[in-house]
Motif scaffolding. Sequence first.
Motif, mmCIF file in Angstrom:
data_model
loop_
_atom_site.group_PDB
_atom_site.id
_atom_site.type_symbol
_atom_site.label_atom_id
_atom_site.label_comp_id
_atom_site.label_asym_id
_atom_site.label_seq_id
_atom_site.Cartn_x
_atom_site.Cartn_y
_atom_site.Cartn_z
ATOM 1 N N VAL A 47 -1.993 3.310 -4.978
ATOM 2 C CA VAL A 47 -3.319 3.330 -4.358
ATOM 3 C C VAL A 47 -4.148 2.083 -4.673
ATOM 4 O O VAL A 47 -5.003 1.696 -3.886
ATOM 5 C CB VAL A 47 -4.075 4.624 -4.747
ATOM 6 N N ASN A 48 -3.911 1.425 -5.785
ATOM 7 C CA ASN A 48 -4.712 0.259 -6.163
ATOM 8 C C ASN A 48 -4.139 -1.069 -5.687
ATOM 9 O O ASN A 48 -4.803 -2.087 -5.785
ATOM 10 C CB ASN A 48 -4.887 0.217 -7.690
ATOM 11 N N ASN A 49 -2.927 -1.085 -5.174
ATOM 12 C CA ASN A 49 -2.294 -2.340 -4.768
ATOM 13 C C ASN A 49 -2.871 -3.004 -3.518
ATOM 14 O O ASN A 49 -2.813 -4.223 -3.415
ATOM 15 C CB ASN A 49 -0.788 -2.145 -4.580
ATOM 16 N N PRO A 50 -3.405 -2.276 -2.540
ATOM 17 C CA PRO A 50 -3.886 -2.960 -1.340
ATOM 18 C C PRO A 50 -4.900 -4.071 -1.621
ATOM 19 O O PRO A 50 -4.948 -5.059 -0.905
ATOM 20 C CB PRO A 50 -4.515 -1.836 -0.509
ATOM 21 N N ARG A 51 -5.663 -3.942 -2.678
ATOM 22 C CA ARG A 51 -6.654 -4.982 -2.980
ATOM 23 C C ARG A 51 -5.999 -6.320 -3.279
ATOM 24 O O ARG A 51 -6.612 -7.369 -3.111
ATOM 25 C CB ARG A 51 -7.550 -4.546 -4.130
ATOM 26 N N PHE A 93 -2.685 10.672 -6.974
ATOM 27 C CA PHE A 93 -3.830 10.495 -6.074
ATOM 28 C C PHE A 93 -3.674 11.356 -4.828
ATOM 29 O O PHE A 93 -4.642 11.926 -4.327
ATOM 30 C CB PHE A 93 -4.006 9.022 -5.680
ATOM 31 N N ARG A 94 -2.466 11.470 -4.321
ATOM 32 C CA ARG A 94 -2.205 12.270 -3.113
ATOM 33 C C ARG A 94 -2.592 13.730 -3.328
ATOM 34 O O ARG A 94 -2.950 14.432 -2.397
ATOM 35 C CB ARG A 94 -0.727 12.142 -2.734
ATOM 36 N N GLN A 95 -2.545 14.194 -4.562
ATOM 37 C CA GLN A 95 -2.854 15.585 -4.868
ATOM 38 C C GLN A 95 -4.357 15.847 -4.957
ATOM 39 O O GLN A 95 -4.777 16.997 -5.040
ATOM 40 C CB GLN A 95 -2.183 16.004 -6.180
ATOM 41 N N THR A 96 -5.177 14.783 -4.902
ATOM 42 C CA THR A 96 -6.625 14.973 -4.951
ATOM 43 C C THR A 96 -7.153 15.279 -3.554
ATOM 44 O O THR A 96 -6.471 15.069 -2.543
ATOM 45 C CB THR A 96 -7.334 13.710 -5.489
ATOM 46 N N ASP A 149 -0.861 3.914 9.302
ATOM 47 C CA ASP A 149 -0.283 5.151 9.818
ATOM 48 C C ASP A 149 -0.703 6.353 8.979
ATOM 49 O O ASP A 149 -0.783 7.460 9.471
ATOM 50 C CB ASP A 149 1.230 5.058 9.939
ATOM 51 N N HIS A 150 -0.971 6.142 7.700
ATOM 52 C CA HIS A 150 -1.408 7.233 6.832
ATOM 53 C C HIS A 150 -1.814 6.644 5.493
ATOM 54 O O HIS A 150 -1.579 5.477 5.208
ATOM 55 C CB HIS A 150 -0.295 8.274 6.632
ATOM 56 N N GLY A 151 -2.407 7.456 4.682
ATOM 57 C CA GLY A 151 -2.736 7.053 3.325
ATOM 58 C C GLY A 151 -1.538 7.226 2.414
ATOM 59 O O GLY A 151 -0.424 7.493 2.873
ATOM 60 N N ILE A 152 -1.774 7.077 1.135
ATOM 61 C CA ILE A 152 -0.693 7.183 0.160
ATOM 62 C C ILE A 152 -0.072 8.580 0.209
ATOM 63 O O ILE A 152 -0.764 9.577 0.340
ATOM 64 C CB ILE A 152 -1.187 6.819 -1.247
ATOM 65 N N ARG A 153 1.241 8.648 0.145
ATOM 66 C CA ARG A 153 1.955 9.909 0.327
ATOM 67 C C ARG A 153 2.480 10.528 -0.972
ATOM 68 O O ARG A 153 2.910 11.659 -0.970
ATOM 69 C CB ARG A 153 3.155 9.691 1.260
ATOM 70 N N SER A 212 0.785 -1.234 0.000
ATOM 71 C CA SER A 212 0.000 0.000 0.000
ATOM 72 C C SER A 212 0.817 1.284 0.000
ATOM 73 O O SER A 212 0.247 2.360 -0.092
ATOM 74 C CB SER A 212 -0.917 0.016 1.226
ATOM 75 N N HIS A 213 2.091 1.192 0.105
ATOM 76 C CA HIS A 213 2.863 2.405 0.328
ATOM 77 C C HIS A 213 2.966 3.317 -0.891
ATOM 78 O O HIS A 213 2.939 4.530 -0.762
ATOM 79 C CB HIS A 213 4.255 2.068 0.853
ATOM 80 N N ASP A 214 3.084 2.738 -2.075
ATOM 81 C CA ASP A 214 3.357 3.570 -3.241
ATOM 82 C C ASP A 214 2.276 3.563 -4.315
ATOM 83 O O ASP A 214 2.364 4.338 -5.256
ATOM 84 C CB ASP A 214 4.687 3.133 -3.883
#
Length: 140
Positions: free
Chosen positions: A22-26, A63-66, A55-59, A18-20
């Motif tokens: 947004v679609n990978n956690p699935r 996607f982070r800019q939305t 600890d946080h969402g994608i950094r 999930s770190h880099d």
Amino acid sequence: MKSWKVPYFAFFWGSSLSHDEVNNPRIGDVVYLQSLESMSNRGYFDNTIVVLMSDHGIRFGPFRQTYQGGIEDRLPFLFIKVPKQFEKTYPLATANLKWNAEVLTTHFDLHETLLDISSPSRLTDQFIESGKGNQKAELA
């Protein structure tokens, strides 16, 4: 550890899915689901407190800019599952956990919760009602 009847604490930190992206956690959903179902079916959750958190969402990345990405960056998730026996033994502590699910909490609150769980005397209705659990907060 169940067969040895030894209490233990386990901490697993997984960030590769999930770190880099947004679609990978699935990708891990099925693996996590199967693992949790297997542990449940074996009765491990009868005497186990499970904490799932981020600890946080994608950094990074677009996607982070939305707007949604900005919110997720600042709002980690936290799930705590306690055994049925815990709910019966510590009804007020359980009620407090459920109440906290509806209010804003911080990592400081999670730290205090983990301290409480590690010292069951702090979970009794009498201790909570006495206000002794709030002394640290008043001193800070």
